[in-house]
Design an enzyme around this catalytic site. Sequence first.
Site, short mmCIF file in Angstrom:
data_model
loop_
_atom_site.label_atom_id
_atom_site.label_comp_id
_atom_site.label_asym_id
_atom_site.label_seq_id
_atom_site.Cartn_x
_atom_site.Cartn_y
_atom_site.Cartn_z
N CYS A 65 30.89 50.88 29.00
CA CYS A 65 30.93 51.80 30.14
C CYS A 65 29.53 52.38 30.34
CB CYS A 65 31.93 52.92 29.88
SG CYS A 65 31.93 54.20 31.17
N CYS A 68 29.63 56.65 29.89
CA CYS A 68 29.75 57.36 28.61
C CYS A 68 29.40 56.51 27.39
CB CYS A 68 31.16 57.92 28.44
SG CYS A 68 32.44 56.66 28.17
N ASP A 84 40.89 32.05 49.69
CA ASP A 84 40.10 30.95 49.14
C ASP A 84 38.90 31.43 48.31
OD1 ASP A 84 38.71 31.90 51.31
OD2 ASP A 84 38.01 29.94 51.95
N GLU A 85 38.74 32.74 48.16
CA GLU A 85 37.67 33.29 47.33
C GLU A 85 38.26 33.86 46.05
OE1 GLU A 85 34.77 35.70 49.33
OE2 GLU A 85 35.36 34.86 51.24
#
Length: 104
Positions: A65, A68, A84-85
């Site tokens: 992350c 943090c 289609d993606e």
Amino acid sequence: MEFCPECKSMMFPSGGSLKCRKCGYVKGKQADSEALVSVASREKRDVTVLEGNVDQGLPTTSVRCEECGNNIAYWWLRQLRSADESETRFFKCTKCGCTWREYD
């Protein structure tokens, strides 16, 4: 919808008349005919990633992350673009709750 009398392709509106995109044939507008023109618009919409406290039970993965520094986050996939993606991968930090996405 009208079709070109020359090549049988679909005619499209062009400057008050109908024009064939394939062969270039132009047909003037007739006074008694009524043209129907469809105008599509796409409004901006917000994408809801998670609603409420539904992160309970989601799988976790080892990813850092940026907020943090925690190394564990929940993850899930959502189809945000056309079919289609590829799907978009979302992460939510298990410590601070920061949410981010990853594209392929």
